[in-house]
Write an enzyme that holds these catalytic residues in place. Structure first.
Site, PDB file in Angstrom:
ATOM      1  N   GLU A   1       0.798  -1.228   0.000  1.00 37.64           N
ATOM      2  CA  GLU A   1       0.000   0.000   0.000  1.00 37.64           C
ATOM      3  C   GLU A   1       0.830   1.278   0.000  1.00 37.64           C
ATOM      4  O   GLU A   1       0.296   2.362  -0.211  1.00 37.64           O
ATOM      5  CB  GLU A   1      -0.936  -0.020   1.211  1.00 37.64           C
ATOM      6  CG  GLU A   1      -2.012  -1.075   1.059  1.00 37.64           C
ATOM      7  CD  GLU A   1      -2.700  -1.385   2.364  1.00 37.64           C
ATOM      8  OE1 GLU A   1      -2.032  -1.946   3.255  1.00 37.64           O
ATOM      9  OE2 GLU A   1      -3.874  -1.050   2.502  1.00 37.64           O
TER      10      GLU A   1
HETATM   11  N1  MCN Z   1       7.215  -8.130  -0.453  1.00 41.21           N
HETATM   12  C1  MCN Z   1       8.565  -8.227  -0.698  1.00 41.21           C
HETATM   13  N2  MCN Z   1       9.459  -7.563   0.094  1.00 41.21           N
HETATM   14  C2  MCN Z   1       9.025  -6.786   1.118  1.00 41.21           C
HETATM   15  C3  MCN Z   1       7.651  -6.634   1.357  1.00 41.21           C
HETATM   16  C4  MCN Z   1       6.752  -7.363   0.570  1.00 41.21           C
HETATM   17  O1  MCN Z   1       8.956  -8.897  -1.653  1.00 41.21           O
HETATM   18  N3  MCN Z   1       9.904  -6.148   1.881  1.00 41.21           N
HETATM   19  C5  MCN Z   1       6.249  -8.831  -1.311  1.00 41.21           C
HETATM   20  C6  MCN Z   1       5.460  -9.899  -0.569  1.00 41.21           C
HETATM   21  O2  MCN Z   1       6.073 -11.143  -0.618  1.00 41.21           O
HETATM   22  C7  MCN Z   1       4.123  -9.878  -1.297  1.00 41.21           C
HETATM   23  C8  MCN Z   1       4.010  -8.464  -1.811  1.00 41.21           C
HETATM   24  O3  MCN Z   1       5.309  -7.896  -1.761  1.00 41.21           O
HETATM   25  O4  MCN Z   1       4.146 -10.746  -2.390  1.00 41.21           O
HETATM   26  C9  MCN Z   1       3.067  -7.591  -0.948  1.00 41.21           C
HETATM   27  O5  MCN Z   1       3.379  -7.812   0.386  1.00 41.21           O
HETATM   28  P1  MCN Z   1       2.658  -7.013   1.577  1.00 41.21           P
HETATM   29  O6  MCN Z   1       2.978  -5.590   1.468  1.00 41.21           O
HETATM   30  O7  MCN Z   1       2.967  -7.732   2.831  1.00 41.21           O
HETATM   31  O8  MCN Z   1       1.105  -7.135   1.248  1.00 41.21           O
HETATM   32  P2  MCN Z   1       0.136  -8.400   1.214  1.00 41.21           P
HETATM   33  O9  MCN Z   1       0.824  -9.593   0.711  1.00 41.21           O
HETATM   34  O10 MCN Z   1      -0.613  -8.472   2.478  1.00 41.21           O
HETATM   35  O11 MCN Z   1      -0.821  -7.948   0.013  1.00 41.21           O
HETATM   36  C10 MCN Z   1      -1.851  -7.050   0.217  1.00 41.21           C
HETATM   37  C11 MCN Z   1      -1.587  -5.684  -0.340  1.00 41.21           C
HETATM   38  C12 MCN Z   1      -2.840  -4.934  -0.259  1.00 41.21           C
HETATM   39  S1  MCN Z   1      -3.394  -4.591   1.297  1.00 41.21           S
HETATM   40  C13 MCN Z   1      -3.579  -4.650  -1.376  1.00 41.21           C
HETATM   41  S2  MCN Z   1      -5.071  -3.869  -1.247  1.00 41.21           S
HETATM   42  C14 MCN Z   1      -3.085  -5.005  -2.650  1.00 41.21           C
HETATM   43  C15 MCN Z   1      -1.660  -5.245  -2.700  1.00 41.21           C
HETATM   44  O12 MCN Z   1      -1.073  -5.769  -1.676  1.00 41.21           O
HETATM   45  N4  MCN Z   1      -3.864  -5.420  -3.638  1.00 41.21           N
HETATM   46  C16 MCN Z   1      -3.273  -5.861  -4.802  1.00 41.21           C
HETATM   47  N5  MCN Z   1      -1.113  -5.437  -3.899  1.00 41.21           N
HETATM   48  C17 MCN Z   1      -1.866  -5.833  -4.951  1.00 41.21           C
HETATM   49  N6  MCN Z   1      -1.295  -6.231  -6.091  1.00 41.21           N
HETATM   50  C18 MCN Z   1      -2.062  -6.730  -7.082  1.00 41.21           C
HETATM   51  N7  MCN Z   1      -1.478  -7.126  -8.206  1.00 41.21           N
HETATM   52  N8  MCN Z   1      -3.397  -6.834  -6.962  1.00 41.21           N
HETATM   53  C19 MCN Z   1      -4.028  -6.406  -5.860  1.00 41.21           C
HETATM   54  O13 MCN Z   1      -5.332  -6.544  -5.756  1.00 41.21           O
END
Ligand code: MCN
Ligand code: FES
Ligand code: FES
Length: 910
Positions: free
Chosen positions: A867
């Protein structure tokens, strides 16, 4: 009916079809070619694109009567297969160009058609092509797609080796922090991944197809529902109304705070007494075919008594407004913020005070894949619901009592999902298909059209905010006063939590010693407020980030220096009084400084009388997790062949849950020397996966990632021998030790109190965003020409994923700033009408620089990312418009007519 022989992927296939059936439906349903995706269904998204007689065509609007015999058709199935990938598919994997992957088949076919006629396209040629052919992507920000096309073209020309695109595991065996392609990439680029609508085609023959009977007004009393005529229509099996629902027919909004004046049970599954918003469902028609169900739905007659429609927070707050939910006031929750000393005296003695009013709009999520799901009773009598849910356990708890099923008899599964961006934090159709399966005792399937997706799923809740800042003459912020009203639509679901976000994130990033303010949640008749990427951050940080620019102007300071002066440093606290977990913002600013200076210089050199150019910046901060001691669980099994299987609910919107799970587990299990392919993933099925919590609040990498780390460490402990080496499955079995493990992690955080004070998140994400804007002085159209971001998301787990997250989020922020809206139910019900950003609306020049400050409470140092890119970049766009042409937009979106009106007011229009 007509008979056609089509030459599909080089083979003649005969079909007997209705003449008005679309070619997309025929390819999918009659020929089983489900790589052809149906998104918008109206020719606006390109996901149904195939090659017909050598030309790229969208097939959702192409009727069979216009398709000649022996037409030659190539679909993605004819281009490459999982064992024989085409270079375009390999390039797509190498650049992470498939996130949710729903747009991917259409894009790849479009690319193939382009490269057939132009083997050496420039980046601009590629962008022109996708614009012309309306290939729309909501996830990637398009840049990785253009990168893929450039490399695929180079390979096809022989200028590059295919091997150069293949990922090679480094010598140390580590995949953490690399560009390892996500496990689901191969299925996505070959069109073999079955999304909900594809699975629907493969369900048992007795499956009933559902259609909804929906309200076309926004507020009314229901006087009667007459199903008699519809029940006699062909193919109808059952028409379900509220009286048939076995449970309490309500979805609970899970009230978070006791001071909420509602009880959270106001949302019906099928509306019984009142219509609260446009699209509310009053009946489900279950029939033998979708066509029959839809036809019968038109013959269900509703008798309604129209009530006044309150389509915004101010309207519902007016003295004469009636209660939308009788017995609960329209303002049903208030949240204060009170930090430090009283602000009033500070404002009196301050050298500079600025204030303004802001509006952040009802941004629609606009995934390309419309909502879809199905349900059935399994052989144990359990109700199974499959959908796009990104909160399986959460949704189970929200809908079970309403459906009338015990939680232990409910199994929730997430289908491969074509993007949600947060709307699936809400249950949408889960309870509807659940009820239909319970009542009919048959498998049931329901898919929305894109129109239904847009008009009958939640939206971003608009914030109306008044904000004041007081500062010394050298730019130190002394205090802040805020007042915000949240238009949350008719359903309470998490509205109180969203309102709390105003206390937590208005002014985030800056050390503001004294804050006073109040926010309120307002029930209205517009679309219900559901989570949207950023959830409260873009609504809260837009006012503070635009007002920071107003303050800089008043003080005669550079907005960059004013911000830098006030960011978190040693001794600083957040608006909630929390000590930030890292203090990297000064480093973030210094990383941006040369780019900021270069951008200032470039716009000064390129601005003209007709096209004015300017630079805007904004600081974004967001917390990873649900407030307070958020928890996630993960399971792991050591298999007989010494591979492991991770069981986890890390829901996949499309962001890359599979990649995050794999890389986090692999990194923790490195002492075992496992190859990535020796780690199997079982994701998002409550039958086997423990509760990881919903994929909202960018929480999964931190929360689920930590649970995965914990369970992997438990396995390592179980296998570790005294000499430091590791045993095997056979050793554990011989020692009668378990081979299935459970891990859990709880964030060291505290809930906020009634003054919005606490330490709600263990980890935050920080970013500085820069937008170079060009404003056409004749039309008022503003475009982003260059975009830079510096992000501190902790250690990067997967570089392809985080780049993709950043580009995709940035493009949604540009959309929020300039075009996107869902205010006018009719006009904004299509992608084009709602201002969906196509490729030419998004700059090709987007760059992200990472400041990787390791997080103590992040797995392997990671924080979240999802986000951050939609926290504040829209404010940078708006600040850039002001810098370019002197028009300050405070109410989004900044559509050309609004900017032009501002230019005219100032006598600046050309
Ligand atoms: N990641 C990473 N290195 C980090 C942090 C995260 O490589 N330091 C990677 C994670 O492994 C994950 C991705 O980034 O694959 C997102 O991680 P994170 O920020 O923890 O979020 P979530 O996995 O909980 O995903 C939810 C978040 C939210 S809240 C929304 S809304 C959202 C989003 O991610 N909706 C999406 N990204 C999106 N991306 C796509 N393509 N489609 C959505 O609907
Ligand atoms: Fe055909 Fe969108 S253009 S589904
Ligand atoms: Fe393009 Fe999701 S990857 S819409």
């Amino acid at each position: 009916m007509l008979k056609r022989t089509l030459k599909v992927n080089g083979v003649e296939r005969m079909v007997i079809v209705e003449q008005d059936k679309s070619l997309a439906d025929v390819l999918r349903e009659n020929l089983g070619l489900t790589s052809v995706k149906i998104g918008c269904g109206t020719g606006q998204c390109g996901s149904c694109s195939v090659i017909i007689d050598g030309k790229l065509k969208r097939t959702c609007t192409l009727k069979m009567k216009r398709v000649a015999d022996y037409t030659e058709i190539t679909t993605l199935e004819g281009l490459g297969t999982p064992t024989q990938l085409h270079p375009i598919q390999v390039a797509w994997m190498a650049h992470g160009a498939a996130q949710c992957g729903f747009c991917t088949p259409g894009f790849i076919m479009s690319t193939y058609a382009l490269l057939l006629q132009n083997p050496s396209p420039s980046r601009e040629d590629i962008r022109d092509w996708f614009q012309k052919h309306r290939n729309a992507c909501r996830c990637t920000g398009y840049k990785p797609i253009v990168d893929s096309v450039m490399d695929a073209a180079a390979v096809m020309r022989g200028d590059m080796k295919l091997d150069d695109l293949l990922f090679k595991v480094p010598e140390d065996g580590r995949i953490w922090g690399t560009k390892y392609p996500r496990p689901s990439a191969i299925a996505k680029v070959t069109g073999t991944l079955d999304y909900g609508a594809d699975l629907g085609l493969k369900m048992p023959e007795e499956t009933l197809k559902c259609a909804l009977v929906q309200a076309e007004v926004s507020h009314a009393n229901i006087l009667s529902i007459d199903t008699a005529e519809a029940e006699k229509m062909p193919g109808v099996f059952k028409i379900i109304t509220a009286k048939d629902v076995p449970g309490k027919n309500r979805i609970t909004g899970l009230i978070t705070f006791p001071s909420n004046k509602g009880d959270g049970w106001e949302r019906p599954i099928l509306n019984d007494e009142k219509i609260f918003q446009y699209g509310d469902a009053v009946a489900i028609v279950c029939a033998d075919s979708e066509k029959h169900a839809l036809e019968a739905a038109k013959h269900v007659h509703l008798e309604l008594e129209q009530l006044p429609e309150y389509m915004s927070a101010p309207a519902a707050m007016a003295d004469d407004a009636i209660e939308i939910h009788p017995g609960t006031p329209n303002i049903y929750f208030t949240q204060k913020v009170a930090k430090g000393e009283e602000t009033a005296p500070l404002f009196e003695k301050a050298d500079a005070v600025v204030e303004d009013s802001f509006y952040v709009s009802r941004q629609p999520h606009m995934p390309i894949e419309p909502d879809v799901g199905f349900a059935f009773l399994d052989d144990d009598g359990k109700l199974n619901i499959h959908s796009k849910s990104i909160g399986l356990h959460l949704h189970g708890a929200m809908i079970a009592p309403g459906i009338g099923v015990e939680l232990e008899n409910l199994i929730m599964v997430q289908n491969p999902t074509g993007g949600t961006f947060g709307y699936k934090f809400s249950p949408t159709m889960e309870a509807l298909v659940g009820v239909a399966a319970m009542v009919t005792k048959r498998p049931v399937f329901l898919k929305y059209t894109w129109y239904q997706q847009q008009t009958y799923t939640g939206k971003r809740s608009p914030f109306f905010t008044d904000l004041r800042l007081a500062a010394t003459k050298d730019g130190k912020i002394l205090g802040m006063e805020s007042d915000w009203s949240v238009d949350h639509g008719p359903y309470s679901e998490f509205g109180d939590l969203l309102t709390l976000r105003g206390a937590q994130f208005i002014g985030a990033g800056y050390d503001i010693p004294a804050i006073r303010g109040e926010g309120r949640t307002v029930c209205t008749n517009h679309a219900w407020g559901s989570a949207f990427r950023g959830y409260g951050a873009p609504e809260s940080e837009f006012p503070s980030e635009v007002l920071m620019d107003e303050l800089a102007e008043k003080l005669g300071m550079d907005p960059f220096e004013l911000r830098l002066k006030n960011v978190y440093r040693e001794g600083s606290t957040t608006p909630t009084g929390q000590v930030p977990e890292v203090l990297s913002l000064p480093e973030v600013f210094e990383a941006m400084r040369p780019h900021y200076e270069a951008a200032k210089k470039r716009v000064a050199e390129t601005t003209t009388d007709d096209v004015k150019r300017g630079v805007g910046i904004a600081l974004g901060v967001y917390g990873c997790g649900l407030d307070g001691p958020d928890t996630a669980e993960a399971d792991l099994e050591l298999n007989e062949d010494n591979t492991v299987t991770v069981f986890v609910t890390w829901h996949d919107h499309g962001q890359g849950a599979d990649m995050g799970t794999l890389a986090t587990a692999h990194e923790t299990l490195r002492p075992l020397g496992l190859k990535p392919e020796q780690i199997h993933l079982v994701l998002n099925d409550t039958r086997t996966c423990p509760n990881g919590g919903p994929a909202g609040g960018s929480r999964s990498q931190v929360m689920v990632g930590n649970a995965i780390r914990v369970v992997c460490e438990i396995l390592l402990d179980a296998l570790r021998k005294e000499d430091g080496s590791y045993g095997t499955y056979a050793d554990l079995v011989a020692a009668k030790q378990p081979v299935h493990f459970h891990g859990k992690w709880t964030a060291p955080a505290t809930d906020c109190d009634e003054n919005g004070q606490g330490a709600p998140f263990a980890n935050y994400m920080y970013g500085l965003f820069l937008m170079e804007m060009a404003v056409d002085m004749k039309t008022g159209k503003a475009v982003v020409e260059h975009c830079k971001a510096v992000a501190d998301i902790g250690k990067v787990c997967n570089r392809l994923v985080v780049d993709g997250q950043m580009y995709g989020g940035l493009s949604q922020a540009i959309g929020l700033a300039l075009t996107e809206d869902y205010e006018d139910i009719k006009k904004h019900s299509t992608m084009i009408g709602a201002g969906f950003p196509y490729i030419k609306d998004i700059p090709d020049d987007m760059e992200v620089i990472y400041v990787e400050t390791p997080r103590k409470d992040g797995p392997h140092g990671a924080s979240g990312v999802g986000e951050l890119p939609l926290s504040a970049p829209h404010a940078a766009v708006i600040n850039g418009i002001y810098d370019a042409c002197g028009v300050r937009i405070t109410k989004l979106p900044a559509r050309p007519e609004k900017v032009l009106a501002g230019l005219k007011e100032k006598g600046l229009a050309k």
